[in-house]
Design an enzyme around this catalytic site. Structure first.
Site, PDB file in Angstrom:
ATOM      1  N   GLY A 294       0.824  -1.207   0.000  1.00  0.00           N
ATOM      2  CA  GLY A 294       0.000   0.000   0.000  1.00  0.00           C
ATOM      3  C   GLY A 294       0.849   1.243   0.000  1.00  0.00           C
ATOM      4  O   GLY A 294       2.040   1.192   0.292  1.00  0.00           O
TER       5      GLY A 294
ATOM      6  N   PRO B 206       2.467   4.931   1.030  1.00  0.00           N
ATOM      7  CA  PRO B 206       3.057   5.338   2.310  1.00  0.00           C
ATOM      8  C   PRO B 206       2.025   5.966   3.240  1.00  0.00           C
ATOM      9  O   PRO B 206       1.090   6.616   2.776  1.00  0.00           O
ATOM     10  CB  PRO B 206       4.096   6.394   1.910  1.00  0.00           C
ATOM     11  CG  PRO B 206       4.289   6.248   0.455  1.00  0.00           C
ATOM     12  CD  PRO B 206       3.085   5.622  -0.111  1.00  0.00           C
ATOM     13  N   GLY B 207       2.202   5.738   4.504  1.00  0.00           N
ATOM     14  CA  GLY B 207       1.359   6.409   5.493  1.00  0.00           C
ATOM     15  C   GLY B 207      -0.004   5.815   5.707  1.00  0.00           C
ATOM     16  O   GLY B 207      -0.847   6.396   6.386  1.00  0.00           O
ATOM     17  N   THR B 208      -0.252   4.644   5.122  1.00  0.00           N
ATOM     18  CA  THR B 208      -1.580   4.058   5.280  1.00  0.00           C
ATOM     19  C   THR B 208      -1.655   3.141   6.492  1.00  0.00           C
ATOM     20  O   THR B 208      -2.707   2.580   6.782  1.00  0.00           O
ATOM     21  CB  THR B 208      -1.976   3.255   4.036  1.00  0.00           C
ATOM     22  OG1 THR B 208      -0.880   2.422   3.673  1.00  0.00           O
ATOM     23  CG2 THR B 208      -2.315   4.171   2.896  1.00  0.00           C
ATOM     24  N   GLY B 209      -0.547   2.953   7.173  1.00  0.00           N
ATOM     25  CA  GLY B 209      -0.601   2.188   8.410  1.00  0.00           C
ATOM     26  C   GLY B 209      -0.052   0.778   8.315  1.00  0.00           C
ATOM     27  O   GLY B 209      -0.419  -0.088   9.107  1.00  0.00           O
ATOM     28  N   LYS B 210       0.863   0.531   7.382  1.00  0.00           N
ATOM     29  CA  LYS B 210       1.414  -0.818   7.266  1.00  0.00           C
ATOM     30  C   LYS B 210       2.242  -1.180   8.494  1.00  0.00           C
ATOM     31  O   LYS B 210       2.068  -2.249   9.073  1.00  0.00           O
ATOM     32  CB  LYS B 210       2.268  -0.921   5.992  1.00  0.00           C
ATOM     33  CG  LYS B 210       1.459  -0.720   4.730  1.00  0.00           C
ATOM     34  CD  LYS B 210       2.299  -0.839   3.478  1.00  0.00           C
ATOM     35  CE  LYS B 210       3.316   0.261   3.325  1.00  0.00           C
ATOM     36  NZ  LYS B 210       2.728   1.600   3.182  1.00  0.00           N
TER      37      LYS B 210
ATOM     38  N   HIS C 291     -15.459   6.638 -15.122  1.00  0.00           N
ATOM     39  CA  HIS C 291     -14.328   6.020 -15.809  1.00  0.00           C
ATOM     40  C   HIS C 291     -13.991   4.654 -15.192  1.00  0.00           C
ATOM     41  O   HIS C 291     -13.896   3.648 -15.892  1.00  0.00           O
ATOM     42  CB  HIS C 291     -13.120   6.969 -15.717  1.00  0.00           C
ATOM     43  CG  HIS C 291     -11.863   6.462 -16.342  1.00  0.00           C
ATOM     44  ND1 HIS C 291     -11.363   6.966 -17.510  1.00  0.00           N
ATOM     45  CD2 HIS C 291     -10.985   5.501 -15.941  1.00  0.00           C
ATOM     46  CE1 HIS C 291     -10.241   6.338 -17.816  1.00  0.00           C
ATOM     47  NE2 HIS C 291      -9.988   5.433 -16.867  1.00  0.00           N
ATOM     48  N   GLU C 292     -13.881   4.639 -13.880  1.00  0.00           N
ATOM     49  CA  GLU C 292     -13.493   3.381 -13.226  1.00  0.00           C
ATOM     50  C   GLU C 292     -14.594   2.333 -13.329  1.00  0.00           C
ATOM     51  O   GLU C 292     -14.318   1.146 -13.532  1.00  0.00           O
ATOM     52  CB  GLU C 292     -13.131   3.625 -11.753  1.00  0.00           C
ATOM     53  CG  GLU C 292     -11.888   4.493 -11.554  1.00  0.00           C
ATOM     54  CD  GLU C 292     -10.657   3.952 -12.263  1.00  0.00           C
ATOM     55  OE1 GLU C 292     -10.542   2.729 -12.442  1.00  0.00           O
ATOM     56  OE2 GLU C 292      -9.806   4.776 -12.659  1.00  0.00           O
TER      57      GLU C 292
HETATM   58  P1  ADP Z   1       3.188   3.046   6.563  1.00  0.00           P
HETATM   59  O1  ADP Z   1       4.040   2.056   7.284  1.00  0.00           O
HETATM   60  O2  ADP Z   1       2.086   2.415   5.783  1.00  0.00           O
HETATM   61  O3  ADP Z   1       3.951   4.014   5.749  1.00  0.00           O
HETATM   62  P2  ADP Z   1       2.687   3.912   9.214  1.00  0.00           P
HETATM   63  O4  ADP Z   1       2.138   2.694   9.824  1.00  0.00           O
HETATM   64  O5  ADP Z   1       4.113   4.186   9.483  1.00  0.00           O
HETATM   65  O6  ADP Z   1       2.444   3.909   7.654  1.00  0.00           O
HETATM   66  O7  ADP Z   1       1.793   5.146   9.639  1.00  0.00           O
HETATM   67  C1  ADP Z   1       2.325   6.296  10.218  1.00  0.00           C
HETATM   68  C2  ADP Z   1       1.416   6.808  11.286  1.00  0.00           C
HETATM   69  O8  ADP Z   1       0.190   7.272  10.736  1.00  0.00           O
HETATM   70  C3  ADP Z   1       1.030   5.739  12.275  1.00  0.00           C
HETATM   71  O9  ADP Z   1       1.934   5.647  13.302  1.00  0.00           O
HETATM   72  C4  ADP Z   1      -0.316   6.228  12.759  1.00  0.00           C
HETATM   73  O10 ADP Z   1      -0.156   7.211  13.736  1.00  0.00           O
HETATM   74  C5  ADP Z   1      -0.902   6.893  11.541  1.00  0.00           C
HETATM   75  N1  ADP Z   1      -1.763   5.982  10.777  1.00  0.00           N
HETATM   76  C6  ADP Z   1      -1.520   5.553   9.518  1.00  0.00           C
HETATM   77  N2  ADP Z   1      -2.497   4.753   9.090  1.00  0.00           N
HETATM   78  C7  ADP Z   1      -3.390   4.640  10.092  1.00  0.00           C
HETATM   79  C8  ADP Z   1      -4.625   3.934  10.239  1.00  0.00           C
HETATM   80  N3  ADP Z   1      -5.122   3.183   9.253  1.00  0.00           N
HETATM   81  N4  ADP Z   1      -5.270   4.039  11.420  1.00  0.00           N
HETATM   82  C9  ADP Z   1      -4.755   4.801  12.403  1.00  0.00           C
HETATM   83  N5  ADP Z   1      -3.608   5.471  12.317  1.00  0.00           N
HETATM   84  C10 ADP Z   1      -2.917   5.430  11.179  1.00  0.00           C
HETATM   85 ZN    ZN Z   2      -8.490   4.011 -16.631  1.00  0.00          ZN
END
Ligand code: ADP
Ligand code: ZN
Ligand code: MG
Length: 617
Positions: A208, A210-214, A432-433
């Protein structure tokens, strides 16, 4: 509950303490030993020494660098006594001694000095190591102790014996949570699965943006299962000295196995797992390749006997990964951790809004509506920005006003990363989608449309339709490729039907459709007119893989023209096909598009029941 044994200090700590003690002991010995070895030798001034020489009292002399020792001759009062003096820079001394017929020699390094000089070399490092260990242990430094130092291995991973993160801290990625809940079960009671002979999966890839919570999800899995969490980032491996990456991987798995059941989390897997054929020249980065191979070996190597070790990895570029990583027994499960839709954003906002003082006028639902394209990290950041603004404005609580301003700030930053759409654009993207999805549902052989989303993703895609193959495909037939081309054109076809105009959004679709059509003609020999000839030179090594560098064989002008015409024919035919499918299902197109405008994503059973209504034309 079993009673836990008194925790044993790790071996590194014991060794550290022993070293510390030994160091101290040697220091004491070094300071006092010379005095302990015998009665002190009286020191006399150099002038007296010269006097005694002149008086003929001196028997034997031993000249050292820092000290001269000499023995008085027997017949004098202090006969036989050994005295010492500190030498001065006296070039006359040997001559003087010679004249008097005194036996002299350069002093052999005395036993004491030899001993202490060795100690001088050995002790300080020992003490240093000892002290270092002492502090390291006191601050709870992990398992890489003195032993690891001797192998010159600094710790590159982080070990947490407990993470306090749970699934409750992660929101808006429900599908991923459901899939990972299973992993928690595996960790909690592996017996239940192994008893009936099931093999517990070893690797799960979180995919996924970046920043989605992996990372957060991986921690939550460890937290839910109550197991230790080892984490390391792929990019850290790459920065290591040559030859150490593989050793680190081995070390990491060794430590993890000792703590099983546990989780190993490899962030940025793409940094080590880049496909070997696309990562520059073959073998261009030996180091990375060795690290990757070691990782594969370790993953293949551990089994049920080692306890349950599950390797979670994260990447935002799954397409660059080496295929070897994705084979069964390795990262054979992939979990999509996507940008949240509106409902998801609402839930995430609730989590973070709960941590600040919120004014009564704040409406989280409105905030969720206004923040399409925000990932979890952006939302967390948004709430924090708003709180900072509130504090700066001397407010007691965070007001809606603060959020409004914060959104503007965050959006300005985000716009470079991913786009935030206007309502008009959103509508176009939605149709479109859905166009892709409807055509795909009818034509794309074995690939099932799994998700439609108008949440912008990455740089290029404003929305996307996710197709999941239901089985491994190694051969595609002509009909399937034609279906795929039609699906690619479905987006543009929908725009034409609904809006009567076309946008730039289909550029990538057209590119891919044309590439496919061209390959049908020039590589796969699927054209009736041009026959089963390969017009590309060289080998096409991967199935449907792009290799834009493949040069075209020398062809006559007529053949080149025929190829162009044939490619055009195929694409146009697919376009007509897509248009007719969408015209025949216009009501459904409208219905799904409206639904997706409200919810931003559709997946799972909702989507399947909608797509089941598609009429073939
Ligand atoms: P990734 O690893 O996907 O880049 P992170 O897990 O490091 O993202 O997310 C960074 C921060 O953003 C987390 O520590 C949290 O505070 C917040 N965050 C991101 N996604 C979520 C989510 N789905 N629910 C709650 N907090 C989230
Ligand atoms: Zn398309
Ligand atoms: Mg991360």
């Amino acid at each position: 509950m079993a009673i836990k044994d008194k925790p044993q200090p790790p071996r590194g700590r014991q060794i550290g303490n022993i070293l510390f003690l030994l160091g101290g002991l040697f220091l004491v010995a070094n300071l006092f030993l010379p005095q302990l070895l015998g009665p002190p030798i009286p020191q006399v001034p150099y002038s007296l020494f010269i006097q005694q020489i002149d008086d003929g009292k001196v028997g034997r002399v031993s000249v050292g660098q820092n000290e001269i020792r000499y023995q008085l001759q027997g017949e004098y009062e202090q006969g036989g006594q050994v005295l010492r003096t500190t030498p001065i820079f006296d070039l006359e001394l040997p001559k003087r001694l010679e004249e008097k017929g005194i036996e002299f020699a350069a002093a052999p390094p005395p036993r004491n000095n030899w001993f202490s000089s060795i100690l001088g070399w050995v002790i300080p490092p020992l003490i240093f190591v000892g002290v270092w260990q002492f502090f390291l242990n006191r601050s709870g430094g992990g398992p890489a102790g003195a032993l690891s130092i001797t192998k010159s291995k600094a710790k590159v991973y982080v070990q947490e014996d407990e993470t306090k993160v749970t699934f409750a801290d992660v929101a808006g990625v429900e599908e991923a949570k459901t899939e990972l809940a299973e992993i928690v079960e595996f960790l909690k009671m592996p017996q239940r699965f192994t008893q009936i002979g099931a093999r517990i999966p070893k690797g799960v890839l979180l995919v996924g943006p970046p920043g989605t919570g992996k990372t957060l999800m991986a921690k939550a899995v460890a937290g839910e299962a109550g197991v230790p969490f080892f984490s390391i980032s792929g990019s850290e491996f790459v920065e290591l000295f040559v030859g150490t990456g593989a050793a680190r991987v081995r070390d990491l798995f060794e430590q993890a196995k000792k703590k099983a059941p546990c989780i190993i989390f490899i962030d940025e897997l793409d940094a080590i797992g880049k496909s070997r054929s696309t990562g520059g020249f073959y073998g261009g980065n030996d180091e990375r390749e060795q690290t990757l191979n070691q990782l594969l070996t370790e993953m293949d190597g551990f089994g049920a006997k080692d306890g349950t070790v599950i390797v979670l990895a994260a990447t935002n570029r799954p397409e660059t990964l080496d295929q070897a990583l994705l084979r069964p027994g390795r990262f054979d499960r992939q979990v999509l951790v996507d940008r949240p839709d509106k409902a998801g954003r609402w839930k995430i906002l609730e989590i973070y809004a709960g941590k600040v003082k919120l004014g009564e006028d704040v409406d989280l639902e409105t905030l969720a509506t206004r923040t399409p394209g925000f990932a979890g990290a952006d939302l967390a950041n948004l709430v924090n920005e708003a709180a900072l603004l509130a504090a700066r404005n001397n407010r007691e609580k965070v007001a809606q006003e603060d959020f409004n301003e914060a959104i503007e700030r965050v959006v300005a930053g985000l716009e470079k990363k991913s786009r935030v759409l206007s309502d008009k654009e959103k509508k176009i993207v939605a149709y479109h989608e859905v166009g892709h999805a409807l055509v795909g549902a009818l034509t794309a052989g074995k690939a099932k449309v799994a998700k439609i989303s108008i949440v912008p993703r990455g740089m290029a895609a404003l929305g996307y339709t996710l197709q999941m193959p239901t089985e491994d495909r190694f051969l595609l037939d002509e009909k399937e490729i034609r279906g795929e081309i039609a699906t690619l054109l479905g987006g543009r076809a929908a725009e034409e039907i609904i809006f009567g105009s076309i946008t730039t959004g289909a550029a990538n679709d057209l590119q891919r459709a044309t590439d496919l059509a061209e390959r049908m003609v020039t590589t796969y020999g699927m054209s009736k007119i041009l026959g089963p000839l390969a017009y590309e030179k060289g080998q096409q090594n991967s199935f449907l893989g792009d290799n834009p560098m493949n040069p075209r064989r020398m062809v006559s002008d007529e053949t080149a023209k025929a190829i162009d015409e044939e490619v055009k024919e195929i694409v146009e035919h697919a376009h007509e096909h897509a248009l007719s499918i969408l015209e025949g299902n216009r009501d459904l197109l409208e219905k799904i598009a409206q639904q997706i405008l409200a919810t931003e994503t559709i997946e799972g059973e909702d989507l399947q029941s909608l797509l089941a209504q598609v009429q073939s034309v």
